[in-house]
Scaffold this motif. Structure first.
Motif, PDB file in Angstrom:
ATOM      1  N   SER A  40      24.610 -12.124  -1.650  1.00  0.00           N
ATOM      2  CA  SER A  40      25.648 -11.040  -1.839  1.00  0.00           C
ATOM      3  C   SER A  40      26.985 -11.699  -1.755  1.00  0.00           C
ATOM      4  O   SER A  40      27.841 -10.668  -2.583  1.00  0.00           O
ATOM      5  N   GLY A  89      29.017  -8.002  -4.087  1.00  0.00           N
ATOM      6  CA  GLY A  89      28.016  -7.241  -4.573  1.00  0.00           C
ATOM      7  C   GLY A  89      27.588  -5.999  -4.077  1.00  0.00           C
ATOM      8  O   GLY A  89      26.736  -6.296  -3.085  1.00  0.00           O
ATOM      9  N   VAL A  90      27.475  -5.419  -4.843  1.00  0.00           N
ATOM     10  CA  VAL A  90      27.739  -3.974  -3.986  1.00  0.00           C
ATOM     11  C   VAL A  90      25.988  -3.355  -5.056  1.00  0.00           C
ATOM     12  O   VAL A  90      26.960  -3.472  -6.497  1.00  0.00           O
ATOM     13  N   PRO A  91      25.028  -2.726  -5.519  1.00  0.00           N
ATOM     14  CA  PRO A  91      23.639  -2.511  -6.343  1.00  0.00           C
ATOM     15  C   PRO A  91      24.910  -1.042  -6.426  1.00  0.00           C
ATOM     16  O   PRO A  91      25.247   0.143  -5.948  1.00  0.00           O
ATOM     17  N   TRP A  92      24.631  -0.677  -7.957  1.00  0.00           N
ATOM     18  CA  TRP A  92      25.287   0.791  -8.563  1.00  0.00           C
ATOM     19  C   TRP A  92      24.146   1.963  -7.634  1.00  0.00           C
ATOM     20  O   TRP A  92      24.643   2.974  -7.246  1.00  0.00           O
ATOM     21  N   PRO A 112      20.941   1.670  -5.439  1.00  0.00           N
ATOM     22  CA  PRO A 112      19.813   0.394  -4.778  1.00  0.00           C
ATOM     23  C   PRO A 112      18.913   1.285  -4.911  1.00  0.00           C
ATOM     24  O   PRO A 112      17.532   0.182  -4.620  1.00  0.00           O
ATOM     25  N   TRP A 129      25.139  -4.323 -10.849  1.00  0.00           N
ATOM     26  CA  TRP A 129      26.106  -4.175  -9.873  1.00  0.00           C
ATOM     27  C   TRP A 129      27.441  -4.854  -9.918  1.00  0.00           C
ATOM     28  O   TRP A 129      28.173  -4.671 -10.771  1.00  0.00           O
ATOM     29  N   THR A 141      31.567  -5.398  -8.288  1.00  0.00           N
ATOM     30  CA  THR A 141      31.663  -6.650  -7.589  1.00  0.00           C
ATOM     31  C   THR A 141      32.953  -6.111  -6.909  1.00  0.00           C
ATOM     32  O   THR A 141      33.839  -5.938  -7.850  1.00  0.00           O
TER      33      THR A 141
END
Length: 198
Positions: A23, A51-54, A56, A63, A65
């Motif tokens: 990611s 990338g960070v999931p909105w 999880p 995602w 960014t």
């Protein structure tokens, strides 16, 4: 024989199986320049896209960014959460945010590659492996690290504020933070501090 087989398989394994966080990728030149300007960084600072999931907990939630500066490795002990925190640029909204990632002891059915293969026939026996999972947090509050203090009074005020936040979190919601550390206290507005967690 075993070494040959190991290196053969390792050479053909995917980056994810090598332990590479897929990611995180290098930022483009345009993204890097934009972020260096927004964060007031030197033009030689290496930049990465993460990338960070909105959410999880929700599959396919999308995602966020972020563009972050290259993390600096430090010689910490092999215990703790390995919390890292830095300002980042939300590339879609063009806003500076605070990015934090840390490792927590695994609680459900999620597994790292180390844990997944620790009992494989080809692995050296090691039952001391504690499974961990990566947590990422993005905050609107942007501040400085506790290590970037300017004075002793600022240190006292920052630690005081963090302790008050810890007390309030437990008194009001019965949530115990359990990790009052340098990586979880940020200084913002020049002198006040905030306790953060995942």
């Amino acid at each position: 024989m075993y070494n040959t087989t190991h290196f053969y398989r390792f050479a053909r394994a995917s980056p994810a199986l090598h332990g590479v966080d897929t990611s995180v990728t290098p930022a483009s030149d345009k993204e890097a320049t934009l972020t260096r300007t927004a964060l007031n960084l030197a033009p030689t600072t290496r930049m990465f896209k993460v990338g960070v999931p909105w959410d999880p907990a929700v599959k396919d939630s999308g995602w966020l960014t972020l563009i972050i500066p290259q993390p600096v490795a430090k010689g910490y002990l092999l215990v703790g959460h390995w919390t890292r925190m830095c300002p980042a640029l939300d590339i879609l909204n063009k806003k500076v945010v605070m990015f934090k990632d840390s490792w927590h002891v695994l609680i459900k059915d999620q597994n790292t590659q180390t844990v997944k293969f620790r009992n494989a026939e080809w692995a050296c026996p090691n039952q001391a492996v504690t499974p961990h999972t990566l947590h990422r947090l993005v905050l609107k509050i942007v501040g400085e690290k506790l290590t970037d203090l300017e004075s002793s009074p600022q240190l006292i005020q920052s630690v005081h504020d963090a302790l008050v936040a810890h007390h309030d979190a437990f008194a009001n919601t019965k949530i115990l933070h359990r990790d009052l550390s340098i990586g979880n206290i940020i200084i913002y507005e020049g002198r006040r501090s905030s306790l953060i967690g995942t």
